[in-house]
Design a protein around this motif. Structure first.
Motif, PDB file in Angstrom:
ATOM      1  N   UNK A   1      -6.458 -39.298  22.671  1.00  0.00           N
ATOM      2  CA  UNK A   1      -5.105 -38.837  22.892  1.00  0.00           C
ATOM      3  C   UNK A   1      -4.849 -37.578  22.064  1.00  0.00           C
ATOM      4  N   UNK A   2      -4.168 -36.623  22.632  1.00  0.00           N
ATOM      5  CA  UNK A   2      -3.812 -35.400  21.929  1.00  0.00           C
ATOM      6  C   UNK A   2      -2.386 -35.507  21.414  1.00  0.00           C
ATOM      7  N   UNK A   3      -2.164 -35.257  20.134  1.00  0.00           N
ATOM      8  CA  UNK A   3      -0.797 -35.310  19.615  1.00  0.00           C
ATOM      9  C   UNK A   3       0.073 -34.264  20.310  1.00  0.00           C
ATOM     10  N   UNK A   4       1.353 -34.554  20.420  1.00  0.00           N
ATOM     11  CA  UNK A   4       2.285 -33.580  20.979  1.00  0.00           C
ATOM     12  C   UNK A   4       3.439 -33.399  20.011  1.00  0.00           C
ATOM     13  N   UNK A   5       3.908 -32.178  19.908  1.00  0.00           N
ATOM     14  CA  UNK A   5       5.024 -31.869  19.034  1.00  0.00           C
ATOM     15  C   UNK A   5       6.249 -32.622  19.517  1.00  0.00           C
ATOM     16  N   UNK A   6       6.952 -33.321  18.612  1.00  0.00           N
ATOM     17  CA  UNK A   6       8.047 -34.189  19.015  1.00  0.00           C
ATOM     18  C   UNK A   6       9.307 -34.049  18.173  1.00  0.00           C
ATOM     19  N   UNK A   7       9.199 -33.677  16.892  1.00  0.00           N
ATOM     20  CA  UNK A   7      10.348 -33.764  16.010  1.00  0.00           C
ATOM     21  C   UNK A   7      10.343 -32.671  14.960  1.00  0.00           C
ATOM     22  N   UNK A   8      11.519 -32.114  14.708  1.00  0.00           N
ATOM     23  CA  UNK A   8      11.760 -31.199  13.595  1.00  0.00           C
ATOM     24  C   UNK A   8      12.537 -32.003  12.569  1.00  0.00           C
ATOM     25  N   UNK A   9      12.015 -32.118  11.376  1.00  0.00           N
ATOM     26  CA  UNK A   9      12.691 -32.898  10.341  1.00  0.00           C
ATOM     27  C   UNK A   9      13.217 -32.005   9.232  1.00  0.00           C
ATOM     28  N   UNK A  10      14.435 -32.286   8.798  1.00  0.00           N
ATOM     29  CA  UNK A  10      15.062 -31.499   7.739  1.00  0.00           C
ATOM     30  C   UNK A  10      15.600 -32.446   6.666  1.00  0.00           C
ATOM     31  N   UNK A  11      15.481 -32.043   5.410  1.00  0.00           N
ATOM     32  CA  UNK A  11      16.043 -32.798   4.293  1.00  0.00           C
ATOM     33  C   UNK A  11      17.342 -32.110   3.895  1.00  0.00           C
ATOM     34  N   UNK A  12      18.420 -32.905   3.774  1.00  0.00           N
ATOM     35  CA  UNK A  12      19.739 -32.329   3.544  1.00  0.00           C
ATOM     36  C   UNK A  12      20.379 -32.886   2.277  1.00  0.00           C
ATOM     37  N   UNK A  13      21.189 -32.063   1.653  1.00  0.00           N
ATOM     38  CA  UNK A  13      21.934 -32.494   0.471  1.00  0.00           C
ATOM     39  C   UNK A  13      23.236 -33.195   0.853  1.00  0.00           C
ATOM     40  N   UNK A  14      23.893 -32.738   1.914  1.00  0.00           N
ATOM     41  CA  UNK A  14      25.189 -33.276   2.337  1.00  0.00           C
ATOM     42  C   UNK A  14      25.145 -33.493   3.847  1.00  0.00           C
ATOM     43  N   UNK A  15      24.923 -34.732   4.268  1.00  0.00           N
ATOM     44  CA  UNK A  15      24.746 -35.034   5.683  1.00  0.00           C
ATOM     45  C   UNK A  15      25.952 -34.595   6.510  1.00  0.00           C
ATOM     46  N   UNK A  16      27.156 -34.916   6.081  1.00  0.00           N
ATOM     47  CA  UNK A  16      28.353 -34.587   6.860  1.00  0.00           C
ATOM     48  C   UNK A  16      28.492 -33.079   7.043  1.00  0.00           C
ATOM     49  N   UNK A  17      28.289 -32.309   5.992  1.00  0.00           N
ATOM     50  CA  UNK A  17      28.408 -30.850   6.085  1.00  0.00           C
ATOM     51  C   UNK A  17      27.347 -30.273   7.009  1.00  0.00           C
ATOM     52  N   UNK A  18      26.131 -30.777   6.895  1.00  0.00           N
ATOM     53  CA  UNK A  18      25.043 -30.292   7.739  1.00  0.00           C
ATOM     54  C   UNK A  18      25.296 -30.622   9.206  1.00  0.00           C
ATOM     55  N   UNK A  19      25.698 -31.851   9.494  1.00  0.00           N
ATOM     56  CA  UNK A  19      25.949 -32.227  10.882  1.00  0.00           C
ATOM     57  C   UNK A  19      27.121 -31.452  11.471  1.00  0.00           C
ATOM     58  N   UNK A  20      28.144 -31.186  10.687  1.00  0.00           N
ATOM     59  CA  UNK A  20      29.278 -30.383  11.174  1.00  0.00           C
ATOM     60  C   UNK A  20      28.798 -28.995  11.603  1.00  0.00           C
ATOM     61  N   UNK A  21      27.917 -28.397  10.818  1.00  0.00           N
ATOM     62  CA  UNK A  21      27.368 -27.082  11.146  1.00  0.00           C
ATOM     63  C   UNK A  21      26.624 -27.130  12.476  1.00  0.00           C
ATOM     64  N   UNK A  22      25.732 -28.093  12.647  1.00  0.00           N
ATOM     65  CA  UNK A  22      24.923 -28.151  13.868  1.00  0.00           C
ATOM     66  C   UNK A  22      25.734 -28.600  15.085  1.00  0.00           C
ATOM     67  N   UNK A  23      26.793 -29.353  14.884  1.00  0.00           N
ATOM     68  CA  UNK A  23      27.700 -29.649  16.002  1.00  0.00           C
ATOM     69  C   UNK A  23      28.348 -28.366  16.517  1.00  0.00           C
ATOM     70  N   UNK A  24      28.717 -27.476  15.616  1.00  0.00           N
ATOM     71  CA  UNK A  24      29.324 -26.198  16.022  1.00  0.00           C
ATOM     72  C   UNK A  24      28.343 -25.336  16.803  1.00  0.00           C
ATOM     73  N   UNK A  25      27.066 -25.600  16.651  1.00  0.00           N
ATOM     74  CA  UNK A  25      26.046 -24.886  17.426  1.00  0.00           C
ATOM     75  C   UNK A  25      25.716 -25.601  18.729  1.00  0.00           C
ATOM     76  N   UNK A  26      26.465 -26.648  19.033  1.00  0.00           N
ATOM     77  CA  UNK A  26      26.328 -27.300  20.318  1.00  0.00           C
ATOM     78  C   UNK A  26      25.442 -28.527  20.379  1.00  0.00           C
ATOM     79  N   UNK A  27      24.894 -28.964  19.244  1.00  0.00           N
ATOM     80  CA  UNK A  27      24.064 -30.159  19.285  1.00  0.00           C
ATOM     81  C   UNK A  27      24.941 -31.405  19.416  1.00  0.00           C
TER      82      UNK A  27
END
Length: 135
Positions: free
Chosen positions: A1-27
């Motif tokens: 089996x060949x691996x396939x790219x599936x996930x971008x992982x990020x480590x965050x200091x403030x989950x709520x602040x980070x998610x608010x930012x990415x929601x504004x970008x349409x996620x």
């Protein structure tokens, strides 16, 4: 089996602040995710993006420390519908207190381009084609 790219992982200091930012970008991120230690969202095409708090990462890697030096942890880029959307989105995000890094400009490679920083300092590029450009 060949691996396939599936996930971008990020480590965050403030989950709520980070998610608010990415929601504004349409996620699409559930509203009740702000206090979770791990959050995932599916991107167009099926790739996923995930955010983990520092505490979550340290729960399985107690010696984890953020990258040191002048660099950033990760860079992401968002394709906009046109040059005007690059300008409007950059203005909206900086008006809401997010850090602008490079204001919109017409890049020599044929794109309207701007660079922001998310709450953890990662660069987030906004771009859209300017039109036909010969390289």
């Amino acid at each position: 089996m060949t691996p396939r790219f599936d996930l971008i992982g990020m480590v965050v200091d403030d989950m709520a602040a980070t998610l608010a930012f990415y929601r504004r970008l349409g996620l699409s991120i559930p509203a009740d995710a702000d206090d979770q230690p791990h959050v995932e969202a599916e991107l167009p095409g099926g790739t996923r993006i995930a955010w983990d708090t520092v505490a979550t990462v340290r729960s399985f890697d107690p010696d984890w420390t953020p990258p040191q030096g002048g660099g950033h942890r990760l860079g992401l880029a968002f394709l906009c519908d046109g040059p005007g959307e690059v300008d409007a989105l950059y203005a909206e995000l900086t008006r809401h207190g997010y850090a602008g890094h490079k204001a919109p400009w017409d890049a020599p490679w044929g794109q309207r381009y701007a660079v922001l920083r998310d709450p953890d300092g990662n660069t987030v590029d906004l771009f859209a084609p300017l039109g036909a450009v010969a390289f």
